[in-house]
Write an enzyme that holds these catalytic residues in place. Structure first.
Site, PDB file in Angstrom:
ATOM      1  N   ALA A 292      -1.562  11.063   8.614  1.00 40.32           N
ATOM      2  CA  ALA A 292      -1.856  11.750   9.866  1.00 40.32           C
ATOM      3  C   ALA A 292      -2.138  10.768  10.999  1.00 40.32           C
ATOM      4  CB  ALA A 292      -3.048  12.678   9.675  1.00 40.32           C
TER       5      ALA A 292
ATOM      6  N   HIS B 241       3.364   7.765   7.508  1.00 42.81           N
ATOM      7  CA  HIS B 241       2.732   7.576   6.192  1.00 42.81           C
ATOM      8  C   HIS B 241       1.465   8.394   6.050  1.00 42.81           C
ATOM      9  CE1 HIS B 241      -0.303   5.275   8.212  1.00 42.81           C
ATOM     10  NE2 HIS B 241      -0.737   4.625   7.154  1.00 42.81           N
TER      11      HIS B 241
ATOM     12  N   CYS C 236       0.848  -1.196   0.000  1.00 48.21           N
ATOM     13  CA  CYS C 236       0.000   0.000   0.000  1.00 48.21           C
ATOM     14  C   CYS C 236       0.884   1.247   0.000  1.00 48.21           C
ATOM     15  CB  CYS C 236      -0.899  -0.013   1.232  1.00 48.21           C
ATOM     16  SG  CYS C 236      -2.057   1.361   1.295  1.00 48.21           S
TER      17      CYS C 236
ATOM     18  N   HIS D 290      -3.966   7.297  -2.980  1.00 44.15           N
ATOM     19  CA  HIS D 290      -3.582   6.333  -1.935  1.00 44.15           C
ATOM     20  C   HIS D 290      -4.311   5.021  -2.210  1.00 44.15           C
ATOM     21  CE1 HIS D 290      -3.993   4.970   2.533  1.00 44.15           C
ATOM     22  NE2 HIS D 290      -2.931   4.422   1.970  1.00 44.15           N
TER      23      HIS D 290
END
Length: 498
Positions: free
Chosen positions: A401, A399, A115, A242
């Site tokens: 918040a 990666h 990911c 993302h």
């Protein structure tokens, strides 16, 4: 081959310092907290947090911090400022183990193998992104890219089994040679992660990784997103994506988690599975991570091509790929204090500064590569540039918040109408109907500014671009996925990527 000691996991036994672990942290002048307790032993544990982030950290994290110190051959554990409760170890965790004899651990890679993020920029000013154009852009993207957990590929939906195997082995190298491409491969973190010729995809089983064959070029659900943004200083439009390895990576991880549990029957928590060099599955799992990583890289680049088409259709201008990078992998790297090591990043991002050996021969050799840090879809995102100080964190930063509300907490405590109104007032269009997925709204996440402050204060990286959302695209399902899941994972405090 050296035999590795078994991990000392017994999650049923109380921990000696669970009640006072925050009191046992102490500040190091290099910009991080050090945690040393009876439970962590001699393994260095570094927490890159501000004081307020430490104070607000979930107490249940301590068990997972301790878990991270107990894998065979562990050299160091790093906690990034977006840390929250995960599978076995926290999300926002870097685990460094010995390359020759240490564990390759599965929880510190996770289910969404590979990911990560993709970012692109344009020369179009935000003034061009009128409400009508934002809607046009979101519509054009949604016509090209399926979103949501069950989404299927629009572009590569009829792949044969042999062609799919070539793609997950050859990655972006094979895709570009076969199909051509509208992106510059030098701006991907890597073109291909090598996969052994004799490794075969473990089709079937509990995970059924073959379901990913129909998903290349689709976004997925959960916290995956596509976002149109403006750069705070220049006003230029950017796009961030993302997403990960979809059902392929999740299926691979599921099957190997089951193999690890069967191999080490003394480990009752499947999230703490691992392989050492003496395991018959050690090499196979590393190949699975490589194939899942190749899929995720390719997925982001194919999505970039489709988003770039939508951007061109909407704004009559091109998008330039800035970078593509993963944040759920285990990789061989070099560290000056430990030599060759396995670096596991679970919800953490590589941060190689100028001069790092793996950047030699790349366009980033003299500058360090970009690091892509998303916030929530009503908060800042960042593109950072690593500094030499990143050595302190195992060449890693956060990666994103990081969650502060679980999906179930969000559904119980947040008002859908109020959230939708707040986004509309901020001028942020979500999908085409303005309905914000409540469990992915801004209140669910920590302040991106505070999280990035911890990185800046520690001297790990500097800001290159600061970005604010203009429109957001997220997959939606018939109710959050946590509502449908029963049994072992139903009381989790945080969500994963898939």
């Amino acid at each position: 081959m050296k035999q590795s000691e078994p991990a000392k996991f017994d999650t049923t036994q109380p921990l000696a310092d669970a009640h006072r672990w925050k009191d046992l942290t102490h500040w190091h002048d290099d910009g991080f907290f050090v945690l040393k307790t009876e439970d962590t032993g001699d393994v260095p544990v570094r927490l890159f947090l501000t004081q307020s982030l430490l104070e607000s950290a979930e107490d249940i994290l301590y068990r997972q911090l301790v878990n991270a110190t107990r894998f065979p051959g562990v050299k160091m554990v790093v906690i990034t400022p977006d840390v929250h409760y995960g599978y076995g170890v926290p999300v926002g965790c870097v685990l460094i183990t010995d390359y020759e004899s240490g564990a390759v651990a599965m929880g510190p890679v996770g289910y969404d193998i590979g990911c990560g993020m993709m970012s692109a920029k344009s020369e179009v000013n935000v003034e061009a992104a009128t409400p009508e154009k934002r809607l046009q852009f979101n519509t054009a993207v949604m016509e090209r890219i399926a979103m949501g957990a069950g989404g299927k590929s629009h572009r590569l939906k009829n792949l044969s089994e042999s062609e799919f195997n070539s793609l997950v082995r050859g990655g972006a190298e094979y895709y570009v040679a076969k199909c051509g491409a509208a992106f510059d491969r030098s701006r991907a973190e890597r073109h291909r992660i090598p996969v052994d010729d004799d490794w075969e995809v473990p089709v079937g089983g509990k995970g059924k990784p073959e379901r990913g064959r129909q998903q290349l070029g689709s976004l997925g659900g959960g916290n995956h997103f596509i976002e149109l943004q403006r750069e705070v200083n220049s006003g230029e439009l950017f796009v961030q994506v993302h997403t990960g390895s979809r059902g392929f990576g999740h299926g691979l991880a599921t099957n190997y988690f089951e193999l690890a549990r069967a191999e080490r029957d003394k480990i009752k928590d499947i999230d703490l599975g691992y392989f050492t060099p003496d395991s018959k599955h050690y090499r196979d799992y590393l190949n699975a991570v490589a194939a899942g990583g190749n899929y995720a890289i390719l997925n982001r680049l194919i999505i970039f091509e489709q988003v770039a088409e939508a951007f061109r259709e909407t704004f009559d201008a091109d998008l330039e790929l800035i970078y593509e990078i993963s944040h759920n992998l285990v990789q061989k790297e070099w560290h000056p204090d430990f030599g060759d090591v396995w670096v596991h990043r679970k919800g953490a991002t590589r941060a190689f500064p100028a001069g790092y050996p793996l950047l030699r021969g790349t366009i980033w050799e003299d500058t360090g590569h970009p690091v892509l840090i998303p916030g929530s879809n009503k908060d800042f995102s960042y593109i950072l540039r690593p500094l030499p100080g990143a050595v302190k964190s195992g060449f890693s930063v956060n990666h994103g918040a990081g969650r502060r509300l679980s999906r179930s907490q969000a559904a119980r405590t947040l008002s859908q109408r109020q959230v939708d109104d707040e986004y509309a007032e901020a001028g942020i269009l979500v999908n085409t109907d303005g309905r914000v997925p409540i469990d992915e709204s801004a209140e669910c996440y920590k302040s991106a500014e505070e999280v990035v402050k911890a990185v800046l204060d520690a001297g790990l990286a500097e800001i290159q671009y600061q970005l604010w959302p203009v429109s957001s695209l997220k997959g939606t399902e018939e109710g959050p996925s946590w509502r449908k899941k029963k049994g072992r994972r139903s009381n989790r405090q945080s969500s994963e990527h898939f």
